[in-house]
Design an enzyme around this catalytic site. Sequence first.
Site, PDB file in Angstrom:
ATOM      1  N   SER A  87      -1.669   5.931   1.195  1.00 38.03           N
ATOM      2  CA  SER A  87      -2.903   5.148   1.287  1.00 38.03           C
ATOM      3  C   SER A  87      -2.995   4.477   2.651  1.00 38.03           C
ATOM      4  O   SER A  87      -1.999   4.278   3.341  1.00 38.03           O
ATOM      5  CB  SER A  87      -2.952   4.087   0.184  1.00 38.03           C
ATOM      6  N   LEU A 106       0.886  -1.158   0.000  1.00 39.50           N
ATOM      7  CA  LEU A 106       0.000   0.000   0.000  1.00 39.50           C
ATOM      8  C   LEU A 106       0.921   1.204   0.000  1.00 39.50           C
ATOM      9  O   LEU A 106       1.798   1.303   0.867  1.00 39.50           O
ATOM     10  CB  LEU A 106      -0.875   0.014   1.261  1.00 39.50           C
ATOM     11  N   ASP A 107       0.731   2.125  -0.933  1.00 39.13           N
ATOM     12  CA  ASP A 107       1.680   3.242  -0.977  1.00 39.13           C
ATOM     13  C   ASP A 107       1.538   4.102   0.271  1.00 39.13           C
ATOM     14  O   ASP A 107       0.544   4.034   1.010  1.00 39.13           O
ATOM     15  CB  ASP A 107       1.533   4.046  -2.268  1.00 39.13           C
ATOM     16  N   VAL A 108       2.523   4.926   0.517  1.00 42.65           N
ATOM     17  CA  VAL A 108       2.621   5.657   1.781  1.00 42.65           C
ATOM     18  C   VAL A 108       1.440   6.588   2.000  1.00 42.65           C
ATOM     19  O   VAL A 108       1.063   6.874   3.153  1.00 42.65           O
ATOM     20  CB  VAL A 108       3.958   6.433   1.837  1.00 42.65           C
TER      21      VAL A 108
END
Length: 332
Positions: A147, A143-145
Amino acid sequence: MKPPRPVRGWSAPPPSEPHRHPGGGDGDGDSPDPAMPAGTERLQRVLARAGIGSRRACEQLIEDGEVRVNGRVVDRLPVFVDLSRDRITVRDRALRFREDHVYVMLFKPRGVLSTNEEQAGRRRAVDLVHHHSKARLFAVGRLDVDSSGLLLLTSDGELANRLTHPRYGVHKTYEVTVDGRIEPEELARLERGVFLQDRHTTHGRRAGRRTSRSRLSIIKASRDRTRLLMELHEGRNRQIRRMMLYIGHKVRKLRRVSLGPLKLRGLRVGEWRDLTPAEVKALRRTADIGEKTWRKEQARRAAGGDAGRGPKAARRGRGPRSGGRDAGSGRA
């Protein structure tokens, strides 16, 4: 001249080179391998099963020269090992198998990294989980930072690989809030798939491909904001944000709410819990179904495919000029 008969792993009298597949290949272990000596396994699968990391991460460890078998560095794949006789070390530590793997659901907050790599003091997802087992955990997928939402952490590298590999199609659902109102034709366009460029380049040009089909449903829409559910079967870099920008909408909030059969329930932001035995069983069943479906599709293509067609005929059915459409641009 016939190639020499494969030895049994590394446990036979030391050969001049590690035993590898005589035909080369990437050694991902996802396909049956008739050349694999009886009683052996691929090294990266063994490492993943021991909880060292996902199978892809273990392949990188091998290629970086961090793994030794019987005291010798291995840095090329594939390599087969026999656990009953071969001694494996990772960064000079003997490989040990845990009796029970750990499976944790975390409600990842925004601003927290999914990766296990330390980056200038920034908080990582694994730093939020203080598990009594002291097992080395890693994230299943990313999960990108920016999100938040459901992030699965585990020590089971083999299951992690099957859950994240795009060929097995395990779905992930996200709740997305974007600027503006998404019109029905834009929604249909996203569901069919849009062309996204990748970071890699080919002969100086940026490569890319169309996104796979996805399912979207509007939760709430107004003139300046739209909230929707989006289900994906792949996980390209910042995919949802890039898809929304493609149709002219900026993502304001992105939260993963499900992974396969797992639902994000009963947790506050930053909290975690162990999966129940029923949830672990459901995850394994999902991974098994995905793998069986993919293998059936591969067998169907092999049986039908381009059988009976010449090479020119086979080529005519594919490519950007086929059917009068510019397949390379993703536009009619």
